[in-house]
Write an enzyme that holds these catalytic residues in place. Structure first.
Site, short mmCIF file in Angstrom:
data_model
loop_
_atom_site.label_atom_id
_atom_site.label_comp_id
_atom_site.label_asym_id
_atom_site.label_seq_id
_atom_site.Cartn_x
_atom_site.Cartn_y
_atom_site.Cartn_z
N ALA A 64 0.02 -6.80 -7.00
CA ALA A 64 0.19 -5.37 -6.80
C ALA A 64 0.27 -4.62 -8.13
O ALA A 64 0.23 -5.22 -9.20
CB ALA A 64 1.42 -5.12 -5.95
N HIS A 65 0.43 -3.31 -8.05
CA HIS A 65 0.44 -2.47 -9.25
C HIS A 65 1.63 -2.77 -10.16
O HIS A 65 2.71 -3.07 -9.72
CB HIS A 65 0.40 -0.98 -8.91
CG HIS A 65 1.37 -0.51 -7.91
ND1 HIS A 65 1.36 0.78 -7.44
CD2 HIS A 65 2.38 -1.12 -7.24
CE1 HIS A 65 2.31 0.92 -6.56
NE2 HIS A 65 2.93 -0.19 -6.41
N ASN A 66 1.35 -2.68 -11.46
CA ASN A 66 2.36 -2.80 -12.50
C ASN A 66 2.99 -4.18 -12.63
O ASN A 66 4.01 -4.35 -13.30
CB ASN A 66 3.47 -1.75 -12.30
CG ASN A 66 2.94 -0.33 -12.45
OD1 ASN A 66 2.40 0.25 -11.52
ND2 ASN A 66 3.06 0.22 -13.65
#
Lengths: 341, 341, 341
Positions: A236-238
């Protein structure tokens, strides 16, 4: 490919017993090796095969008495196998040059000796390094950079602004840089939080088929040097994944998780958002990680427990019917004791 | 993009304290904002940054004493951020018009201002709405309709007869309308039940990378307005997902499941076939749902339990070795008591 | 499509009661059938509909008194439905011939009556059988062979040297023949074990959207005749799946697992490496298989238990707080007993 035994010994950090001038032209298993091949002995189940192999040379961890040919005594014959089999493996199939059925934007640049198959698309201001191979159906978004010697197999999508290192292997169907998943509930429904960052993947990373790595909301989703990711993994993001960590198939890593170096995440593991996983930690397959893990910590289960405790509790779960029966018997006897009083 | 503070206040349903004529030209975080930017304060950990930001205006939930510029008091600054960042975000990269390296069937129709990248395929009697963007490798099967303003990223496949709404975002590698999974055991092996329905996706839906939505056996697999689906999610035939529900990565929804409105399904959740999930229900990540959930019900575990019970049982599972020991001690003492009698 | 009732009875191994010369031109559900249609009654919930249907004929397991038309008494009307609906189903949409927007290597060969859509790529020495349909974005690597009548939907990738049988259906986004996942830890990081084998898929196999099947390290990852695989399934290197086995969505099969014939693997199941699953075994959805299963064995849970034991233990897990309370009460009473002594 042809290497002298001396060159090979050098490569695998081993010492030669026997003729070091032999030419080696192939790598094979003990039972299938022929003259010119080198083979490897690191599993005692195959000691008979080692005695009967027709290989011209063997890599072993200790001198083998029943093999008459040359031997290389190496600290890790299995590692030696991986290194040498890699050298002798057939090269990735290449397209000669840049296909006229590909579409490269006029502002795109390509290095020396690239293979751009038909049906490739590369957008504005993309930079494609030397020796890069892009298979059919690869999509390279605007401003993406791809380092030297990287291979992107069929139907890989790399969205705009992502940075791909050198010596990368991205297997078919991977998606790099899709939007992270973030919404705020509003009156009219879910309002998207725009995903304004990118994905950066450092050198020597390999990513399995149909895996997905989302771009950061801000900043960068960062996959560091030497990471190996299996098929159908979700990142997922980050998220940050530290150097040389391994993520097995169908693992799912939630937003802003920070994974250290040399970590092993088993297949189908889920890790909740904002958790940290220390360097050298190991998570067993199928586990659900709800809290951070320390350096070197091992974890199993959902939620995770230390492996020894997990094994104990799993054994007792099977015995719950028995435990329950004992409790009832104790209650019964207790009542009888009371009556007697 | 340039908006006056008054226009912004209107958009986020806030009230202005200070100069409402300021022009806002960007959105940024408190520490990175410059003159012309608007920023947002909704996390008390960043109150120092809020005092020192160079933003021209702030959206806050209560008036901030230590910020000298204009402020918008809004009911939900985080929602305000999502709305405004969306407005100021860079637009989706567009291809100018219809590429001559795309293939649109002669019976296909396209609306105004479409972007059809190279390597797109659109089949017979397809209808593509205004402002639609189709990235390279998108496949649009016969008779598919795509509503206005929708974006289909690279290598998305939409199979024949599926209906895609307006304002959709479908991320790379998604498959919409693959056959549902149904067989009847026969003498010669498994006999396929033909999948004769389609998939209908209403407006404002977003679907993550490499997710799959199967067509119905008969009728329609239906994803309703405002649903948000993460990466690598599986939705089987004849599933209905109600308005504004959220499905997190790697969730798997079996055939004929009926999910209500505003439901949240966590990552890696599995839901067995023919189950109903009531409006506003929530299922924690990694859970296995074996029976229907009521409106507003929360569930955790595999099989699912009410969260409070789940937490209690999970804590006791860790203490099973302790419980077992206590039972043995009780048995021992009971024997001693018996002997004394 | 037009068949006489006699032909249909022959096909479904049934006996006709009534006029066997009726022409059947369609298949439909009881409530939607019209004159010329045949329908099917195998679910007693629909007996009212069976009495009122306008179908010209019915397939039933026992003679239905309240239906005036012709009937076929067949051993398995549901199987009859699958067989007949398959015959009457609309054919797969075909491209006429070989598109000039496809790329077939000059050494590639194609059989009679193939459909090669635009944006297909087929490499060196590929062999494509009669009646094969390759949708847009399909990638066929060097030396791949595809048997007669097989359909590969959009954006499927089949890597070099893989063998695809006849009558196959491979849904969009599948990847066949990506590298297996194997590394040896070295001084400089993980060293890849080259994946030198291939994937062989026998006749009559169907594979769901975005599933991945890795090539063997050596030898062959082998999917045998009649196997049916759902969406987003992961099959690792050197796995063997026996005839007619079924793998439901998001299952993950680790390296060198050997699955027998007629096995059913539920959704989201994980199977660890080197495990054997006996013929006719069944694994419930969401389970984690850590050890081999015998022929006909059923298993549930993570790790798996026999289903009856699993049900018992799951029920007791919910009652753990109650069990714990009882233990405490027993301890308290025991103390009181002691005091009295």
């Amino acid at each position: 490919m042809r290497l002298s035994l001396a060159e090979i010994a050098d490569l695998v950090k081993g010492e030669i017993i026997g003729d070091e001038q032999i030419d080696i032209t192939g790598v094979n298993s003990l039972d299938k090796a022929e003259k010119g091949d080198i083979s490897f002995f690191y599993d005692t189940r195959y000691s008979d095969q080692a005695g009967n192999t027709r290989a011209s040379a063997l890599v072993v961890s200790e001198k083998l008495q029943n093999f008459p040919g040359s031997q290389i005594i190496a600290p890790d014959p299995r590692l030696a196998y991986a290194l040498l089999a890699g050298l002798f493996a057939p090269p990735v199939p290449r397209f000669h040059g840049i296909s006229d059925k590909a579409f490269l934007h006029e502002t795109s640049s390509t290095g020396n000796n690239v293979s751009i198959y038909p049906m490739v698309y590369a957008g504005k201001d993309t930079v494609i390094g030397d020796n890069v191979i892009l298979f059919p159906g690869v999509f390279i978004g605007d401003r993406v950079k791809i380092g030297n010697n990287s291979v992107l197999y069929a139907n890989v999508s790399v969205m705009q602004d992502c940075l791909i290192g050198a010596n990368m292997v991205i297997h078919s169907g991977c998606v790099i840089g899709s939007d992270g998943f973030g919404y705020v509930p509003g009156e009219q429904g879910n309002v998207k939080i725009p995903q304004l960052g990118n994905v950066q993947i450092d050198d020597d990373v390999e990513i399995g088929a149909n895996s997905t790595i989302d771009r950061a909301a801000h900043g960068t989703t960062h996959i560091k040097k030497g990471v190996k990711i299996d098929n159908l993994v979700q990142i997922a993001h980050n998220v940050v994944v530290g150097e040389n960590s391994i993520l097995v198939a169908q693992a799912g890593i939630s937003g802003s998780v920070d994974i250290g170096k040399n970590v092993i995440i088993g297949g189908q593991v889920g890790i909740r958002d904002h958790v940290s996983i220390g360097d050298h930690a190991q998570v067993g397959s199928g586990s659900g990680v709800h809290k951070s893990l320390d350096e070197g910590e091992a974890a199993l289960g959902n939620p995770t427990l230390p492996p020894r405790l997990w094994l104990k509790t799993r054994a007792l779960i099977e015995r719950l019917p028995d435990m329950n029966k004992k409790i009832r018997e104790l209650e019964k006897r207790m009542k009888e004791t009371k009556k007697k009083e």
